[in-house]
Scaffold this motif. Structure first.
Motif, mmCIF file in Angstrom:
data_model
loop_
_atom_site.group_PDB
_atom_site.id
_atom_site.type_symbol
_atom_site.label_atom_id
_atom_site.label_comp_id
_atom_site.label_asym_id
_atom_site.label_seq_id
_atom_site.Cartn_x
_atom_site.Cartn_y
_atom_site.Cartn_z
ATOM 1 N N ILE A 1 5.306 0.185 5.477
ATOM 2 C CA ILE A 1 5.516 1.583 5.865
ATOM 3 C C ILE A 1 6.974 1.839 6.879
ATOM 4 O O ILE A 1 7.403 2.680 6.343
ATOM 5 N N GLN A 2 7.284 0.828 7.447
ATOM 6 C CA GLN A 2 8.512 0.874 7.965
ATOM 7 C C GLN A 2 9.787 0.941 6.994
ATOM 8 O O GLN A 2 10.831 1.728 7.153
ATOM 9 N N ARG A 3 9.704 0.130 5.848
ATOM 10 C CA ARG A 3 10.558 0.174 4.899
ATOM 11 C C ARG A 3 10.599 1.608 4.122
ATOM 12 O O ARG A 3 11.671 2.113 3.838
ATOM 13 N N VAL A 4 9.244 2.034 3.839
ATOM 14 C CA VAL A 4 9.259 3.421 2.937
ATOM 15 C C VAL A 4 9.951 4.562 3.694
ATOM 16 O O VAL A 4 10.345 5.370 3.311
ATOM 17 N N MET A 5 9.535 4.550 5.061
ATOM 18 C CA MET A 5 10.086 5.608 5.884
ATOM 19 C C MET A 5 11.510 5.697 5.885
ATOM 20 O O MET A 5 12.200 6.681 5.940
ATOM 21 N N TYR A 6 12.126 4.272 5.846
ATOM 22 C CA TYR A 6 13.499 4.352 5.873
ATOM 23 C C TYR A 6 13.958 4.768 4.324
ATOM 24 O O TYR A 6 14.975 5.774 4.412
ATOM 25 N N GLU A 7 13.291 4.771 3.355
ATOM 26 C CA GLU A 7 13.855 5.106 1.978
ATOM 27 C C GLU A 7 13.600 6.691 2.159
ATOM 28 O O GLU A 7 14.441 7.240 1.477
ATOM 29 N N VAL A 8 12.538 7.225 2.589
ATOM 30 C CA VAL A 8 12.262 8.599 2.274
ATOM 31 C C VAL A 8 13.110 9.341 3.112
ATOM 32 O O VAL A 8 13.576 10.407 2.881
ATOM 33 N N VAL A 9 13.325 8.768 4.271
ATOM 34 C CA VAL A 9 14.643 9.747 5.266
ATOM 35 C C VAL A 9 16.023 9.678 4.498
ATOM 36 O O VAL A 9 16.723 10.402 4.619
ATOM 37 N N LYS A 10 16.219 8.376 3.955
ATOM 38 C CA LYS A 10 17.589 8.352 3.361
ATOM 39 C C LYS A 10 17.638 9.137 2.105
ATOM 40 O O LYS A 10 18.672 10.078 1.880
ATOM 41 N N ARG B 1 14.816 -4.029 12.963
ATOM 42 C CA ARG B 1 14.799 -5.358 12.813
ATOM 43 C C ARG B 1 13.933 -5.653 11.532
ATOM 44 O O ARG B 1 14.237 -6.405 10.724
ATOM 45 N N ASN B 2 12.830 -4.790 11.507
ATOM 46 C CA ASN B 2 11.764 -5.139 10.543
ATOM 47 C C ASN B 2 12.310 -4.514 9.192
ATOM 48 O O ASN B 2 12.104 -5.160 8.038
ATOM 49 N N VAL B 3 12.914 -3.501 9.335
ATOM 50 C CA VAL B 3 13.509 -2.806 8.134
ATOM 51 C C VAL B 3 14.510 -3.806 7.281
ATOM 52 O O VAL B 3 14.625 -4.200 6.186
ATOM 53 N N ARG B 4 15.722 -4.346 8.330
ATOM 54 C CA ARG B 4 16.414 -5.224 7.784
ATOM 55 C C ARG B 4 15.762 -6.618 7.194
ATOM 56 O O ARG B 4 16.536 -7.119 6.302
ATOM 57 N N LYS B 5 14.653 -6.801 7.906
ATOM 58 C CA LYS B 5 14.254 -8.252 7.390
ATOM 59 C C LYS B 5 13.574 -7.828 5.952
ATOM 60 O O LYS B 5 13.524 -9.072 5.219
ATOM 61 N N THR B 6 13.075 -6.782 5.721
ATOM 62 C CA THR B 6 12.477 -6.462 4.276
ATOM 63 C C THR B 6 13.604 -6.422 3.250
ATOM 64 O O THR B 6 13.480 -6.743 2.166
ATOM 65 N N PHE B 7 14.944 -6.303 3.731
ATOM 66 C CA PHE B 7 15.957 -6.425 2.779
ATOM 67 C C PHE B 7 16.483 -7.799 2.344
ATOM 68 O O PHE B 7 16.752 -8.222 1.264
ATOM 69 N N ARG B 8 16.270 -8.689 3.588
ATOM 70 C CA ARG B 8 16.896 -9.957 3.510
ATOM 71 C C ARG B 8 15.582 -11.137 3.098
ATOM 72 O O ARG B 8 16.302 -11.926 2.275
ATOM 73 N N ASP B 9 14.692 -11.039 3.586
ATOM 74 C CA ASP B 9 13.467 -12.060 3.277
ATOM 75 C C ASP B 9 12.579 -11.910 2.470
ATOM 76 O O ASP B 9 12.000 -12.919 1.992
ATOM 77 N N PHE B 10 12.325 -10.818 2.009
ATOM 78 C CA PHE B 10 11.120 -10.577 1.033
ATOM 79 C C PHE B 10 11.521 -9.950 -0.235
ATOM 80 O O PHE B 10 12.547 -9.787 -0.431
ATOM 81 N N ASP C 1 5.452 -5.580 -3.629
ATOM 82 C CA ASP C 1 5.640 -7.218 -3.167
ATOM 83 C C ASP C 1 5.831 -7.655 -4.352
ATOM 84 O O ASP C 1 4.727 -8.241 -4.823
ATOM 85 N N GLY C 2 6.946 -8.072 -5.039
ATOM 86 C CA GLY C 2 6.909 -8.565 -6.131
ATOM 87 C C GLY C 2 6.546 -7.359 -7.231
ATOM 88 O O GLY C 2 7.194 -6.336 -7.471
ATOM 89 N N GLU C 3 5.494 -7.662 -7.956
ATOM 90 C CA GLU C 3 4.950 -6.705 -8.957
ATOM 91 C C GLU C 3 3.789 -6.160 -8.302
ATOM 92 O O GLU C 3 2.950 -5.126 -8.971
ATOM 93 N N LYS D 1 -1.654 -1.400 2.124
ATOM 94 C CA LYS D 1 -2.576 -2.265 2.032
ATOM 95 C C LYS D 1 -2.661 -3.118 3.153
ATOM 96 O O LYS D 1 -1.628 -3.875 3.406
ATOM 97 N N TYR D 2 -3.512 -3.200 3.933
ATOM 98 C CA TYR D 2 -3.614 -3.700 5.389
ATOM 99 C C TYR D 2 -3.380 -5.218 5.534
ATOM 100 O O TYR D 2 -2.804 -5.642 6.443
ATOM 101 N N GLU D 3 -3.598 -5.658 4.555
ATOM 102 C CA GLU D 3 -3.298 -7.162 4.211
ATOM 103 C C GLU D 3 -1.913 -7.680 4.159
ATOM 104 O O GLU D 3 -1.476 -8.902 4.353
ATOM 105 N N PHE D 4 -1.241 -6.736 3.799
ATOM 106 C CA PHE D 4 0.228 -6.880 3.705
ATOM 107 C C PHE D 4 0.954 -6.082 5.004
ATOM 108 O O PHE D 4 2.139 -5.965 4.967
ATOM 109 N N ALA D 5 0.247 -5.679 5.871
ATOM 110 C CA ALA D 5 0.855 -5.000 6.947
ATOM 111 C C ALA D 5 2.019 -5.934 7.794
ATOM 112 O O ALA D 5 2.823 -5.275 8.104
ATOM 113 N N HIS D 6 1.716 -7.142 7.697
ATOM 114 C CA HIS D 6 2.949 -8.089 8.093
ATOM 115 C C HIS D 6 4.317 -7.986 7.340
ATOM 116 O O HIS D 6 5.453 -8.128 8.017
ATOM 117 N N LEU D 7 4.302 -7.269 6.308
ATOM 118 C CA LEU D 7 5.576 -7.319 5.624
ATOM 119 C C LEU D 7 6.243 -5.918 6.121
ATOM 120 O O LEU D 7 7.362 -5.721 5.561
#
Length: 319
Positions: free
Chosen positions: A259-268, A162-171, A224-226, A250-256
């Protein structure tokens, strides 16, 4: 069989043997060890010759009578091709004999986990145990076995999916492979400081490694943007395994969930490039008195990416 000390004129042959070996990694290569500043370590690498031909290599250093491998690297121990058991016995016998004749009192050898081998072969381990070595230490690591026939996201836990798909869709989250180590390193420093430690590598070290071994490192930055908010520095130790050496955010962006998104990318990426495993590294509780103490939360987090436990073992002998 004879054992000789490594000298510079063997450099090309040494690295060629590692690349052609069954269990060698970038961490065994002289080109990798060259990233250290001159004088940081005194190396005492050994070359095993059989009728004048290299049959095995052992990087390392003698410190207070102990030969330790690795020194200045993640993995060490004896590098061979796909040898027979009888040849493994000869190599270990020669090493012990060399140690006794040259004033070495102990050997401490930590090999790469078995997933790094082209052909699984535990002949060396058994030969060492039979001739007096014993296990000194074990670390628990985690690795994802790659399968190009399986959907990557579907392998992850429901929450991660859910979290990985959310990064594609919402952010505006995006992942970019680049060489912006200057953006990555402050994030690395901040992450390590939270745990009261410093990174294994300086910024100079990372630049030097990229210069020496450009095809063996790849930096995935998360934006996140630039704004850089995280990243994963991948090492590619051999043709079997892609290693997540640093996963930082950066822990202030942990809610985004960077790490979950980048793990998807490195595995892919590793799957598409034909690697067999992604090694996510050891999961030890660094604050515990016993160095083998597992970090349960870290292990459980890695399991959410379909990672399974593997062991990094240290073999030891007192002569």
């Amino acid at each position: 069989m004879e054992i000789i000390r490594y000298t510079e004129e063997w450099k090309e042959e040494w690295d060629k043997f590692v690349l052609e070996s069954n269990n060698g990694t970038m961490f065994h290569m002289q080109k990798f060890l060259d990233y250290h500043e001159p004088g940081k370590f005194k190396f005492d690498h050994l070359i095993f010759l059989d009728k004048g031909n290299i049959i095995a290599l052992l990087p390392g250093s003698i410190i207070d009578g102990m030969f330790e491998s690795p020194i200045g690297a993640s993995y060490g121990s004896i590098v061979t091709k796909d040898i027979t058991f009888s040849k493994a016995m000869e190599i270990v016998e020669a090493l012990i004999d060399y140690g006794k004749k040259n004033g070495i009192k102990e050997f401490m050898l930590t090999a790469a986990p078995m997933i790094y081998e082209e052909y699984p072969n535990q002949s060396l381990d058994y030969a060492m145990l039979w001739q007096g070595f014993s296990y000194k230490l074990h670390y628990i690591s985690s690795a994802i076995k790659l399968d190009p026939q399986r959907d990557i996201i579907e392998r992850f836990s429901p929450t991660i999916r859910r979290n990985v798909r959310k990064t594609f869709r919402d952010f505006k989250l995006r992942v970019e492979a680049n060489d912006n180590y200057e953006e990555f390193y402050p994030i690395l420093l901040e992450n390590k400081a939270r745990h009261g430690v410093k990174p294994t590598h300086s910024l100079r070290d990372l630049r030097r490694l990229k210069e020496l071994l450009p095809d063996y490192l790849k930096l995935f930055m998360v934006y996140d943007g630039e704004n850089p908010i995280g990243g994963s520095l991948m090492f590619y130790p051999n043709k079997n395994v892609a290693l997540c050496f640093y996963n930082m955010l950066k822990y202030e962006f942990a809610h985004l969930k960077p790490i979950q998104r980048v793990m998807y990318e490195v595995v892919k990426d590793a799957t598409e490039r034909g690697y067999k495993y992604v090694d996510i590294g050891v999961s030890q509780d660094t604050k515990a008195d016993n160095p083998m103490t597992p970090s349960m939360s870290l292990i459980e987090f890695k399991e959410k990416f379909d990672a399974k436990a593997i062991m990094r073992n240290t073999l030891y002998i007192k002569l």
